[in-house]
Design a protein around this motif. Structure first.
Motif, PDB file in Angstrom:
ATOM      1  N   GLY A 224       0.796  -1.223   0.000  1.00 23.80           N
ATOM      2  CA  GLY A 224       0.000   0.000   0.000  1.00 23.80           C
ATOM      3  C   GLY A 224       0.825   1.268   0.000  1.00 23.80           C
ATOM      4  N   GLY A 225       2.141   1.152  -0.125  1.00 24.54           N
ATOM      5  CA  GLY A 225       2.995   2.328  -0.207  1.00 24.54           C
ATOM      6  C   GLY A 225       3.175   3.063   1.101  1.00 24.54           C
ATOM      7  N   LEU A 299       6.582  12.898   3.179  1.00 22.22           N
ATOM      8  CA  LEU A 299       6.379  11.483   3.508  1.00 22.22           C
ATOM      9  C   LEU A 299       7.162  10.568   2.581  1.00 22.22           C
ATOM     10  N   LYS A 300       7.533   9.413   3.102  1.00 21.74           N
ATOM     11  CA  LYS A 300       8.198   8.390   2.299  1.00 21.74           C
ATOM     12  C   LYS A 300       7.178   7.456   1.641  1.00 21.74           C
ATOM     13  N   GLY A 301       5.971   7.332   2.240  1.00 24.25           N
ATOM     14  CA  GLY A 301       4.941   6.460   1.708  1.00 24.25           C
ATOM     15  C   GLY A 301       3.955   7.194   0.821  1.00 24.25           C
ATOM     16  N   GLY A 302       3.086   6.417   0.133  1.00 32.68           N
ATOM     17  CA  GLY A 302       2.133   6.984  -0.812  1.00 32.68           C
ATOM     18  C   GLY A 302       0.739   7.188  -0.248  1.00 32.68           C
ATOM     19  N   TYR A 303       0.193   6.179   0.436  1.00 27.90           N
ATOM     20  CA  TYR A 303      -1.060   6.271   1.207  1.00 27.90           C
ATOM     21  C   TYR A 303      -2.347   6.454   0.398  1.00 27.90           C
ATOM     22  N   ARG A 304      -2.377   6.075  -0.861  1.00 25.20           N
ATOM     23  CA  ARG A 304      -3.604   6.010  -1.668  1.00 25.20           C
ATOM     24  C   ARG A 304      -4.518   7.223  -1.429  1.00 25.20           C
ATOM     25  N   PRO A 305      -4.113   8.424  -1.758  1.00 26.66           N
ATOM     26  CA  PRO A 305      -4.943   9.593  -1.433  1.00 26.66           C
ATOM     27  C   PRO A 305      -6.161   9.769  -2.337  1.00 26.66           C
TER      28      PRO A 305
END
Length: 368
Positions: A224-225, A299-305
Motif C-alpha cells: 500500500g505504499g 512522507l516516504k509512503g504513498g497512502y492512496r490519497p
C-alpha cells in the motif's frame, strides 16, 4: 466383530510379520508423551495425570491447532463399561474449563518437564501460529487400547454414531520382525464420522479476558505504499486498499492502547490512539506544536490519497485510513522485537487478549 489388522513383509514372497503380546501397553503413555505424532494428528500435550475436580486423573490431555481439547485414556485392564464411563466423566469436567484454567494446566505440566511454560510459546513451537482466541471450544474423548473387544466396539460405535458423542478408540498393535519391534495404529471409527461438539452456551470463559484497553495493530509497511518511518516520526498507524483492510482499523477508539506489529518483522511500538480515524486526504496531524495536513508532510509512503468511493464508477473504498497515535515507546524497523509465541494476526486491528504478548512486549519496551 473386533477390530484386527495385519502386517506383511514383501521383500520377495509375502511373509506375515508376527504380532507380539502388547507388553508395551503400560508404556503407551510414555511413548505418546515422547512423540504425540504417534496419534496420527498434530497435538500439543498440556497435561499428564491431570487431576479433575472429582478426584480422578486424566491419563493425557492435549490441545489441537483449533484450540480443541483431547482427552486420552488408556484402557489397561478395565472393562469397556468402566473405561467409557470414566471418559464421559472426564468430558463433563473438561468441557467447563476456562481459557485461564487450560493455561494453568499447561503451565504446571511444562514446569515439571522444563518446557516452555507459556501456552502461547509452546503452541507456536508446535503448530507455527498463535493459539486461537477461544480455547476448549470443542473436546474429544479417546480410548487408547492394544486390543478392541466386541463390547468396546459396540459401546463406542453406539455412542459416537448414534448420539454424536465425540468418542473414538485408537487401537495399537505391536509387531516383531527379525529383532525389531514395530507399533501400528488405526482408529475404530473414521474421524469424519466423529463430531466434536461445541460447548455452545457454556463457551463463556473460553477466550482470554480482554482488559478493555489493549489492541493489536498490523502495520504492513511493504504494501500500500506506507512507511513505518513516517508512522514513527509523525505518530499514526494506517491501513487501506480495500474495505477488509481498513474496516478493523477504523474501529479503534480514542484512548485505546495499540501494540503495533510489522508482519514477519516484529513489534515496533506501543502508543495511545489520540484521534478519530480519517482518510489520508482529510488527516491533520500534530507536528511539534502545530497542526499539519498529512498530505503536506514530506512522507516516504504513498497512502492512496485518491481512491475513495466518491469517484465516478467506483463504489469500493480503497483509501488509506489514518489513526493518530501518541507513541509511548517506538523503535525503528530494524530494532523490532519478536519471540516465538507472540500474537500475530492478519487483521489490521483487533482486541489484544494475549496476556503473554502484552506482558512480553511491555517488558521489552519498559512499559508498566
Amino acid at each position: 466383530m473386533p477390530l484386527e489388522f495385519g502386517l506383511w513383509r514383501v521383500d520377495g514372497q509375502p511373509v506375515r510379520v508376527a504380532t507380539r503380546p502388547m507388553s508395551v501397553e503400560s508404556k503407551l503413555e510414555d511413548l505418546i508423551e515422547a512423540d504425540p505424532e504417534i496419534l496420527g494428528r498434530p497435538l500439543l500435550l498440556i497435561g499428564r495425570q491431570v487431576q479433575t475436580g472429582h478426584g480422578k486423573f486424566i491419563d493425557l490431555l492435549g490441545i489441537d491447532a483449533e484450540g480443541g481439547l483431547h482427552i486420552l485414556e488408556l484402557k489397561r485392564d478395565r472393562t469397556p463399561r468402566e473405561v467409557v464411563a470414566q471418559l464421559l466423566d472426564y468430558g463433563s469436567w473438561v468441557q467447563a474449563l476456562s481459557n485461564e484454567q487450560v493455561r494453568e494446566i499447561h503451565g504446571a505440566y511444562a514446569r515439571k518437564r522444563g518446557l516452555a511454560e507459556e501456552l502461547d510459546e509452546a503452541f507456536a513451537l508446535c503448530f507455527g501460529s498463535s493459539p486461537p482466541e477461544a480455547l476448549n471450544g470443542t473436546h474429544t474423548l479417546t480410548v487408547v487400547a492394544s486390543e478392541v473387544d466386541a463390547a468396546t466396539e459396540r459401546i463406542v460405535t453406539y455412542l459416537a454414531s448414534g448420539y454424536q458423542v465425540p468418542l473414538n478408540v485408537l487401537f495399537f498393535r505391536c509387531f516383531e520382525d527379525e529383532g525389531r519391534v514395530y507399533l501400528a495404529r488405526t482408529w475404530l471409527i473414521d474421524d469424519a464420522e466423529v463430531a466434536a461438539p461445541s460447548t455452545g452456551t457454556k463457551a463463556r470463559g473460553k477466550q482470554e479476558q480482554w482488559n478493555g484497553t489493549d489492541w493489536y495493530v498490523s502495520f504492513g509497511d511493504e504494501s500500500g505504499g506506507r512507511s513505518w518511518e513516517d508512522a514513527l516520526q509523525y505518530g499514526f498507524v494506517s491501513a487501506g486498499g480495500g474495505e477488509w483492510f481498513s474496516r478493523t482499523l477504523r474501529s479503534l477508539p480514542v484512548g485505546a492502547r495499540v501494540f503495533t506489529h510489522i508482519p514477519k518483522v516484529g513489534y515496533v511500538g506501543v502508543g495511545t490512539v489520540s484521534g478519530e480515524p480519517q482518510p489520508f486526504a482529510d488527516t491533520v496531524l500534530t507536528v511539534g506544536d502545530e497542526s499539519r495536513r498529512m498530505a503536506d508532510l514530506p512522507l516516504k509512503g504513498g497512502y492512496r490519497p485518491d481512491r475513495g468511493p466518491t469517484q465516478e464508477g467506483n463504489t469500493a473504498d480503497r483509501r488509506e485510513w489514518i489513526v493518530p497515535v501518541e507513541w509511548e515507546q517506538a523503535v525503528p524497523r530494524e530494532k523490532a522485537y519478536w519471540r516465538t509465541g507472540l500474537f500475530a494476526n492478519q487483521n489490521s486491528a483487533c482486541k489484544l487478549r494475549a496476556r503473554f504478548t502484552i506482558d512480553e512486549v511491555s517488558r521489552h519496551f519498559g512499559i508498566g
